[in-house]
Design an enzyme around this catalytic site. Structure first.
Site, PDB file in Angstrom:
ATOM      1  N   GLU A 214     -30.945   7.588 -29.096  1.00  0.00           N
ATOM      2  CA  GLU A 214     -30.525   7.062 -30.401  1.00  0.00           C
ATOM      3  C   GLU A 214     -31.613   6.233 -31.087  1.00  0.00           C
ATOM      4  OE1 GLU A 214     -29.494   6.236 -27.436  1.00  0.00           O
ATOM      5  OE2 GLU A 214     -29.007   4.108 -27.229  1.00  0.00           O
TER       6      GLU A 214
ATOM      7  N   LYS B 239     -23.175   0.247 -42.791  1.00  0.00           N
ATOM      8  CA  LYS B 239     -23.894  -0.272 -43.959  1.00  0.00           C
ATOM      9  C   LYS B 239     -24.708   0.819 -44.669  1.00  0.00           C
ATOM     10  CE  LYS B 239     -24.887  -4.406 -45.755  1.00  0.00           C
ATOM     11  NZ  LYS B 239     -23.927  -5.503 -45.821  1.00  0.00           N
TER      12      LYS B 239
ATOM     13  N   TYR C 244     -26.628   2.954 -18.887  1.00  0.00           N
ATOM     14  CA  TYR C 244     -25.528   2.486 -18.023  1.00  0.00           C
ATOM     15  C   TYR C 244     -24.434   3.542 -17.908  1.00  0.00           C
ATOM     16  CZ  TYR C 244     -21.895  -0.428 -15.991  1.00  0.00           C
ATOM     17  OH  TYR C 244     -20.940  -0.931 -15.151  1.00  0.00           O
TER      18      TYR C 244
ATOM     19  N   HIS D 259     -32.933   6.484 -24.042  1.00  0.00           N
ATOM     20  CA  HIS D 259     -32.110   6.265 -25.243  1.00  0.00           C
ATOM     21  C   HIS D 259     -32.475   7.228 -26.371  1.00  0.00           C
ATOM     22  CE1 HIS D 259     -30.065   2.602 -23.914  1.00  0.00           C
ATOM     23  NE2 HIS D 259     -31.165   2.402 -23.197  1.00  0.00           N
TER      24      HIS D 259
END
Ligand code: XMP
Length: 521
Positions: free
Chosen positions: A179, A377, A91, A177
């Site tokens: 990632e 995390k 996007y 993507h």
């Protein structure tokens, strides 16, 4: 309330501007894995916040909207005025193309999954990457006409403009993507952006982090005493270990045993922190209090509220016995505080509120210490391991604040808790033994509120039903049921019905989220 404010003015930062993608946090995590600090801000954030961050570069995330609709998110003008490198993803690429004069169209069929990408043009973004790679796509719109100032860099069969770059400025955009691990050399592409294009320094290193955090904690709390609610979960455990290292016995941990923990967990928490690591831990044995308050309560939300309230009452009562406390430490982590344009982090915040201690009397006037507030995390886990917390505690699946209270469907009793603890223990023990524990994101047993007939020897047994649940997920917002091997499930089921007399039947939950939630209540 004052907060531990970490001064990052001096370190290079890559801003991830969030357009609501489920992968936004993953982008920031990947950048940090390359030892460059990254922060997430929503696309509609106050411009001043972006300027204050003083980023070296910006990554525009993907998002669920279509730029072909009006009133969908756009890149704020101040991003262009910063004159720093920009990388648009999905996007982010589409809105970049549209805002710079290109054309974006909706395609009939949403493209989702692996596809082959051909790199057409020399671009530093694709340095050290093969000319043809496998990439991960997830989009319904695509760029049809390049903006005037842009060159094509790469294409796929269905998306002829799959990557583009500005002719003169360091502005890049990709439809796929990088990632996600499914994209071949995705991390190389991101590193090309952060090092070759943004020239960012590797200021974000875990080893330095512990010593700088300890220094910051000491500066913040000075000689004062700090109180921490220790739950045995990763976040509060690492917070405890870090504070202990910084201020030793000035940290007082209160561990509330609500009787709704996993089998042997309370003992393990005390063993690890009090006996082995020599922390100052006060244990409150409150099993009976929780059971009393939960008596005859069947509604899940009511159970949650009662458990939360009882926790606060018990914790407060313990805290009131302590003298001269000035600070309250919390294991808040970055995903709990990210302001996001998507709904995910908001939901995460609500979840976290179950853990937080909200009711301490005003006159205690405690300031907050949140040393993990800007950490993901996996970063928290690394610190925990460094600080000597046992690996099995650090790598443990998440466990809900209300504990077994929401896994015993219907009324919670002592007997049911024991049955469920034993069944859950068998399931987890076998997952670890079969090397499957780390292949699933969360696994547990649930005690159903029905009985079922079974036969043992010549005898009919009308007994409890246990459901086993195991899921795979990245963000816990969506999840797939884990396809554990049949032989494995058979073995676990046999052990449960053979070893726990009160159980006559075991079922496996094959529902994904959505529509089913991960927990049953
Ligand atoms: P659901 O069931 O909503 O769970 O799909 C998503 C994740 O959140 C955990 N969860 C909770 N955690 N208090 C918590 O601290 C709660 O009340 C709660 N409910 C669900 C759940 O274990 C899963 O990891």
């Amino acid at each position: 309330m004052g907060k531990l404010s970490v001064n990052k003015k001096h370190i290079d930062t890559i801003l991830v501007l969030d357009f609501g993608s489920q992968y936004t946090q993953l982008i920031a995590r990947r950048i940090r894995e390359s030892n460059v600090y990254s922060e997430i801000l929503p696309w509609d954030i106050d411009e001043k916040k972006i300027q204050d961050l003083n980023p070296k570069g910006v990554v525009l995330s993907g998002g669920p909207n279509s730029v072909t609709d009006s009133h969908t998110p756009r890149i704020p003008q101040c991003i262009f005025e910063l004159n720093i490198p920009i990388l648009g993803i999905c996007y982010g690429m589409q809105t970049l193309a549209e805002q710079m004069g290109g054309q974006v169209v909706s395609v009939d069929k949403k493209e989702f999954g692996h596809t082959s990408l051909d790199v057409e043009n020399d671009s530093v973004l694709f340095k050290d990457i093969n000319k043809t790679i496998n990439v991960w796509m997830s989009h319904g719109d695509q760029v049809q006409d390049l903006p005037d100032e842009f060159d094509l860099i790469a294409s796929t069969k269905t998306a002829p403009i799959a990557a583009m770059q500005h002719k003169n400025l360091p502005i890049y955009a990709i439809q796929f993507h990088p990632e996600v691990t499914h994209t071949q050399d995705g991390h190389v592409l991101l590193e090309n952006f952060i090092f070759e294009i943004c020239h960012a320094h590797t200021d974000w290193k875990m080893d330095d982090l512990i010593s700088s955090r300890i220094k910051e904690i000491k500066e913040q709390v000075q000689d004062n005493k700090v109180l921490l609610g220790l739950s045995g979960g990763v976040d509060s455990s690492v917070t405890a270990a870090l504070l202990h290292k910084a201020i030793g016995k000035k940290l007082v941990c209160v561990f509330v045993d609500n009787g709704l923990l996993r089998k042997g967990e309370a003992e393990q928490v005390m063993q690890t922190f009090k006996e082995n690591m020599q922390l100052n831990v006060v244990k409150s044995d409150s099993q009976e209090t929780f059971l009393r308050h939960l008596k005859e309560i069947e509604d899940p939300e009511q159970k949650r509220k009662i458990i939360g309230r009882t926790f606060i009452d018990v914790f407060d009562a313990e805290a009131m016995k302590l003298k001269d406390i000035r600070f309250l430490a919390q294991g808040t982590i970055y995903p709990d505080v990210i302001e996001s344009s998507g709904s995910e982090s908001k939901e995460a915040r609500v979840i976290k509120s179950h853990h937080n201690v909200g009711g301490l009397p005003e006159d205690m006037k405690l300031d907050l210490v949140e040393p993990l507030r800007d950490l993901f995390k996996d970063e928290v886990r690394k610190i925990g391991i460094e600080l000597g917390i046992p690996k099995e505690m650090i790598e443990r699946h998440p466990f809900p604040g209300p504990g077994l209270g929401v896994r015993i469907l219907g009324e919670v009793t002592k007997e049911k808790t024991k049955i469920l603890q034993n069944a859950d223990h068998i399931f987890i023990e076998e997952l670890i033994r079969a090397d499957l524990y780390n292949t699933v994101s969360q696994a547990f047993a649930v005690l159903l509120p029905v009985k079922s007939v079974g036969v043992v020897g010549d005898e009919r047994r009308y007994a409890e039903v246990i459901a086993l649940r195991a899921v795979e997920t990245v963000d816990f917002m969506t999840a797939r049921w884990a396809q554990l091997p049949y032989e494995f499930l058979e073995h676990v089921s046999n052990r449960i019905v053979n070893e726990i007399e009160a159980v006559s039947r075991v079922v496996y939950d094959i529902s994904s989220k959505p529509p089913a939630t991960i927990e049953w209540e």
